[in-house]
Scaffold this active site. Sequence first.
Site, PDB file in Angstrom:
ATOM      1  CG  HIS A 105      -1.889   1.083   1.348  1.00 27.17           C
ATOM      2  ND1 HIS A 105      -2.439   1.698   0.241  1.00 27.17           N
ATOM      3  CD2 HIS A 105      -2.456   1.683   2.424  1.00 27.17           C
ATOM      4  CE1 HIS A 105      -3.315   2.623   0.643  1.00 27.17           C
ATOM      5  NE2 HIS A 105      -3.322   2.630   1.957  1.00 27.17           N
ATOM      6  N   GLY A 131      -5.784 -10.274   2.606  1.00 31.00           N
ATOM      7  CA  GLY A 131      -4.754 -11.292   2.572  1.00 31.00           C
ATOM      8  C   GLY A 131      -5.266 -12.713   2.632  1.00 31.00           C
ATOM      9  CG  ASP A 188      -6.609   0.914  -0.986  1.00 36.17           C
ATOM     10  OD1 ASP A 188      -7.017  -0.164  -1.454  1.00 36.17           O
ATOM     11  OD2 ASP A 188      -6.370   1.072   0.217  1.00 36.17           O
ATOM     12  CD  GLU A 224     -36.000  -8.820   1.849  1.00 34.81           C
ATOM     13  OE1 GLU A 224     -35.443  -8.359   0.822  1.00 34.81           O
ATOM     14  OE2 GLU A 224     -36.680  -9.860   1.832  1.00 34.81           O
ATOM     15  CD  GLU A 228     -32.667 -11.326  -0.322  1.00 30.90           C
ATOM     16  OE1 GLU A 228     -32.687 -10.856  -1.488  1.00 30.90           O
ATOM     17  OE2 GLU A 228     -33.692 -11.597   0.312  1.00 30.90           O
ATOM     18  CB  SER A 249     -37.394  -9.702 -10.525  1.00 22.03           C
ATOM     19  OG  SER A 249     -37.355  -8.605  -9.620  1.00 22.03           O
TER      20      SER A 249
END
Length: 340
Positions: A105, A131, A188, A224, A228, A249
Site C-alpha cells: 500500500h 490477505g 484505495d 433484506e 442478500e 427480476s
Amino acid sequence: MIHDADADLELIRARRVAIIGYGSQGHAHALNLRDSGVDVRVALRPGGRSWAAAERDGFTPLDAAAATRWADVVMILAPDLEQPKIFREQVAPNLKPGQMLMFAHGFAIRYGWITPPEGVDVAMVAPKAPGHRVREVFLENAGTPALVAVHADASGAARALALSYAKGLGCTRAGVIETTFAEETETDLFGEQAVLCGGVSALVTAGFETLVEAGYKPEVAYFECLHELKLIVDLMYRGGLSFMRYSVSDTAEHGDYTAGPRIVTDETRKNMKAILADIQSGAYADRWKQEHEQGLAWFKTEREQRRDHMIERVGAQLRAGMPFLEPARLPDEQPAAASR
C-alpha cells in the site's frame, strides 16, 4: 494487464525476501512466496501475538533489524501507522544500496512518512483482496489481481523484480496493472471510505434501521438489507452491473433505476468529492495520524458501539442456524477452548 508470461519467477527466487508483519497480508505473502520456491523470513516484534502464528506455519521469526540485514528484498506489511517507526528504528539503519524496499500500500510513501535512502529500489505490489483471500485463491491455483508501482529504480531492474514478486504471490495469474504510489493510495482510500467499507456499511445499517423503525421484524430486515447483499455482489463480481440487472427480476431492476438516484443524490456526490479532496490533500492522513497518536479513543469507542448494534446481534443469531455459511466470529468472541 500483465500476466504470468510477462514475469520471470526466477528473479524473486534468486533473492532473499523478508516479510515484516504477519497479519492479513503478511501471512499470505510469506506463505505464497514460500510455496513458489522463494527463500522467505518473517520479521516480527519479539513476543507479539503473530510470533506464535508464524512459528506454527513453519517460520523462525526474526526482528525487523535482523531480517533487513539478511534480506535482498524487504516487504513492509505492518499497519500503516506503525510503519514509520519500524522503518526509522529498525529498517533504515540496516538498508544497503542494492536492496529493494517494498510495500503493499502506498500510504507511507505517498504522505512522506517514510523517505527511503538513495541507492535502494522502492516498489509496490498491492493485491486487490484481503490477505486471507490472496492465500485462498493461490491454493486453488488461481490468483487475485494486483497493482504494481515503482517509486525508485536505483538498480534499473526494479520493475522486473516487482513483477516477479507479484508472480510469486499468484497475482499475475489474474492480471497486474501498473500504477503509481499516489494513484494506488488515493483510489484505495477513496474506495474503502466512500464505497466498500464506509458507504456499504452505512447503507446497510440505515436500511436495516429504517425497516425496524417502521415495525418490521429485525430478522426480516437483516435478510433484506445484509444477507442478500452477497448474492447481488457476486453477480456484479462475475459480470458487472449489467449482468446483475439481467439476473434479478424486472421489478428489482426497475427499483434500481428509480430508487438509486434518490439514495445517491447530488449531495452524496458532493460529499464523495469532499472525501476524495481530503485524501488528495493529506488532510485525512493527518487526522488518522493524530487519532493514533492520541491513543485511538474515538476509534475504539466507535468500534465497540457498532459491534453492539442490533443488526450485529440479530445477524449472529441467524448465522448460527446456518452452519453451511461457516459463520465467523471476532477473535474476542471465541469460546475459551476455541481461542487461538
